[in-house]
Write a protein that holds these residues in place. Structure first.
Motif, PDB file in Angstrom:
ATOM      1  N   ALA A  81       0.832  -1.205   0.000  1.00 13.44           N
ATOM      2  CA  ALA A  81       0.000   0.000   0.000  1.00 13.44           C
ATOM      3  C   ALA A  81       0.864   1.252   0.000  1.00 13.44           C
ATOM      4  CB  ALA A  81      -0.928  -0.009   1.220  1.00 13.44           C
ATOM      5  N   VAL A  82       1.959   1.232   0.771  1.00 13.89           N
ATOM      6  CA  VAL A  82       2.886   2.363   0.809  1.00 13.89           C
ATOM      7  C   VAL A  82       3.526   2.574  -0.559  1.00 13.89           C
ATOM      8  CG1 VAL A  82       5.097   3.157   1.719  1.00 13.89           C
ATOM      9  CG2 VAL A  82       3.376   2.249   3.275  1.00 13.89           C
ATOM     10  N   LEU A  83       3.980   1.466  -1.164  1.00 13.76           N
ATOM     11  CA  LEU A  83       4.622   1.562  -2.480  1.00 13.76           C
ATOM     12  C   LEU A  83       3.641   2.053  -3.539  1.00 13.76           C
ATOM     13  CD1 LEU A  83       6.801  -1.684  -2.490  1.00 13.76           C
ATOM     14  CD2 LEU A  83       7.585   0.680  -2.263  1.00 13.76           C
ATOM     15  N   ALA A  84       2.387   1.643  -3.403  1.00 11.71           N
ATOM     16  CA  ALA A  84       1.381   2.050  -4.383  1.00 11.71           C
ATOM     17  C   ALA A  84       1.130   3.552  -4.350  1.00 11.71           C
ATOM     18  CB  ALA A  84       0.076   1.300  -4.125  1.00 11.71           C
ATOM     19  N   LEU A  85       1.377   4.177  -3.210  1.00 12.82           N
ATOM     20  CA  LEU A  85       1.133   5.619  -3.067  1.00 12.82           C
ATOM     21  C   LEU A  85       2.338   6.464  -3.423  1.00 12.82           C
ATOM     22  CD1 LEU A  85      -0.875   5.576   0.286  1.00 12.82           C
ATOM     23  CD2 LEU A  85      -1.776   6.024  -1.995  1.00 12.82           C
ATOM     24  N   ARG A  86       3.494   5.850  -3.529  1.00 13.55           N
ATOM     25  CA  ARG A  86       4.702   6.636  -3.797  1.00 13.55           C
ATOM     26  C   ARG A  86       4.709   7.324  -5.159  1.00 13.55           C
ATOM     27  NH1 ARG A  86      10.216   4.199  -1.120  1.00 13.55           N
ATOM     28  NH2 ARG A  86       9.594   4.504   1.050  1.00 13.55           N
ATOM     29  N   PRO A  87       4.187   6.706  -6.227  1.00 14.61           N
ATOM     30  CA  PRO A  87       4.153   7.423  -7.515  1.00 14.61           C
ATOM     31  C   PRO A  87       3.418   8.753  -7.436  1.00 14.61           C
ATOM     32  CG  PRO A  87       3.773   5.087  -7.873  1.00 14.61           C
ATOM     33  CD  PRO A  87       3.742   5.304  -6.379  1.00 14.61           C
ATOM     34  N   ALA A  88       2.301   8.783  -6.711  1.00 16.57           N
ATOM     35  CA  ALA A  88       1.560  10.040  -6.554  1.00 16.57           C
ATOM     36  C   ALA A  88       2.396  11.061  -5.797  1.00 16.57           C
ATOM     37  CB  ALA A  88       0.242   9.783  -5.818  1.00 16.57           C
ATOM     38  N   PRO A 128       0.430   3.599   5.057  1.00 13.97           N
ATOM     39  CA  PRO A 128       0.134   4.378   3.845  1.00 13.97           C
ATOM     40  C   PRO A 128      -0.441   5.756   4.142  1.00 13.97           C
ATOM     41  CG  PRO A 128      -1.468   2.620   4.147  1.00 13.97           C
ATOM     42  CD  PRO A 128      -0.395   2.381   5.155  1.00 13.97           C
ATOM     43  N   ASP A 129      -1.076   5.904   5.307  1.00 14.18           N
ATOM     44  CA  ASP A 129      -1.644   7.210   5.658  1.00 14.18           C
ATOM     45  C   ASP A 129      -0.559   8.279   5.767  1.00 14.18           C
ATOM     46  OD1 ASP A 129      -4.134   6.079   5.738  1.00 14.18           O
ATOM     47  OD2 ASP A 129      -4.165   5.820   7.916  1.00 14.18           O
ATOM     48  N   THR A 130       0.630   7.870   6.192  1.00 16.69           N
ATOM     49  CA  THR A 130       1.744   8.811   6.301  1.00 16.69           C
ATOM     50  C   THR A 130       2.127   9.351   4.925  1.00 16.69           C
ATOM     51  OG1 THR A 130       2.604   7.656   8.249  1.00 16.69           O
ATOM     52  CG2 THR A 130       4.136   9.075   7.050  1.00 16.69           C
ATOM     53  N   VAL A 131       2.153   8.467   3.932  1.00 20.87           N
ATOM     54  CA  VAL A 131       2.492   8.879   2.566  1.00 20.87           C
ATOM     55  C   VAL A 131       1.399   9.769   2.000  1.00 20.87           C
ATOM     56  CG1 VAL A 131       3.098   8.074   0.258  1.00 20.87           C
ATOM     57  CG2 VAL A 131       3.785   6.744   2.249  1.00 20.87           C
TER      58      VAL A 131
END
Length: 286
Positions: free
Chosen positions: A70-77, A119-122
């Protein structure tokens, strides 16, 4: 009869002994079976405990993997916002102070790099960068709106904000930090690259934004000289020395005044002319 009875008793004893022997064997087998059952039951309990542990460890690993995914999925944004903010900060150079924005962006970036599970942190860091980008854009827009330096509307048109910023920087460099500046094609009907207005501002033609630094600096020093000439115009035009040394030509005088400031153009002037021209910068006509 006695012999037959004795034989019969002996056989019965043997039979009973055999039965007892078989019972002992069965008891031994039972004991062994019970022991095996106890051992198997213990192994089953151990196996169950191990299974519970492995199940728990597997659940934890699966959750951790899901969190990381989930964290990795948000990194592109987040990276998209990094690029947007980078462009905004580059566009703000020379216009607004972005030191605090850069510090906040760096902090958010470090937080995302360190975050592995939440993921909330990202998401929060991504929102922070987006807000910073909007803030920088708003501040730059405010700066741009404040750059209207004279009659006629916006400070620039075809030269754009970058072209204007370059001409503005040149004017500031030669000492014209408080002088208004805006783009216009009206100087001598567009034939002159720049001109000074007696109301205290300078206009420039868009193409000079692409001039070399030396030439652009000279042009701004020259136009700034005209602003100072306007401040003493009456005394200047009535001065005999002005006519003698410069032929009453304000362009020639402006060239010499630029030389005094350290920005010579294609036309030079002698020591006497420079000495006289220097006084105009301090509001004196000799």
């Amino acid at each position: 009869m006695r012999r037959v009875l004795a034989v019969t008793l002996a056989a019965s004893v043997l039979l009973i002994a055999g039965m007892i022997g078989r019972a002992d064997a069965l008891e031994q087998e039972r004991t062994t079976a019970v022991a095996q059952l106890v051992a198997l039951n213990g192994q089953y309990r151990d196996a169950g405990q191990r299974t519970d542990y492995l199940d728990g460890a597997l659940d934890h690993a699966e959750q951790e993997t899901a969190d990381r995914a989930a964290v990795l999925a948000l990194r592109p944004a987040f990276l998209t916002e990094v690029h947007a903010l980078t462009a905004a900060l580059e566009g703000a150079q020379g216009r607004v102070d972005t030191a605090a924005h850069r510090a906040a962006a760096l902090s958010a970036q470090q937080t995302v790099v360190a975050e592995k599970e939440n993921p909330d942190t990202v998401t929060a860091a991504t929102a922070t960068l987006h807000a910073l980008t909007e803030k920088v854009g708003t501040e730059v827009a405010s700066w741009q709106a404040a750059q209207t330096s004279g009659p006629g509307g916006p400070a620039w048109a075809s030269s754009g904000p970058d072209g204007y910023a370059r001409v503005r920087a040149a004017l500031d460099l030669v000492g014209g930090g408080g002088v208004g500046l805006y783009e216009s094609s009206s100087c001598a009907g567009g034939n002159a690259p720049a001109c000074a207005n007696s109301n205290g501002y300078i206009k420039y033609r868009a193409d000079i934004a692409n001039w070399s630094a030396d030439r652009l600096n000279w042009a701004m020093a020259h136009e700034l000289a005209h602003i100072y000439q306007f401040r003493v115009w009456g005394a200047l035009t009535s001065s005999g020395a002005y006519g003698t040394l410069f032929g009453g030509d304000p362009e020639f005088l402006a060239n010499c005044m630029a030389v005094v400031r350290g920005y010579p153009g294609s036309v030079g002037c002698n020591g006497d002319q420079q000495a006289w021209a220097s006084a105009i910068w301090v509001g004196s006509v000799r």
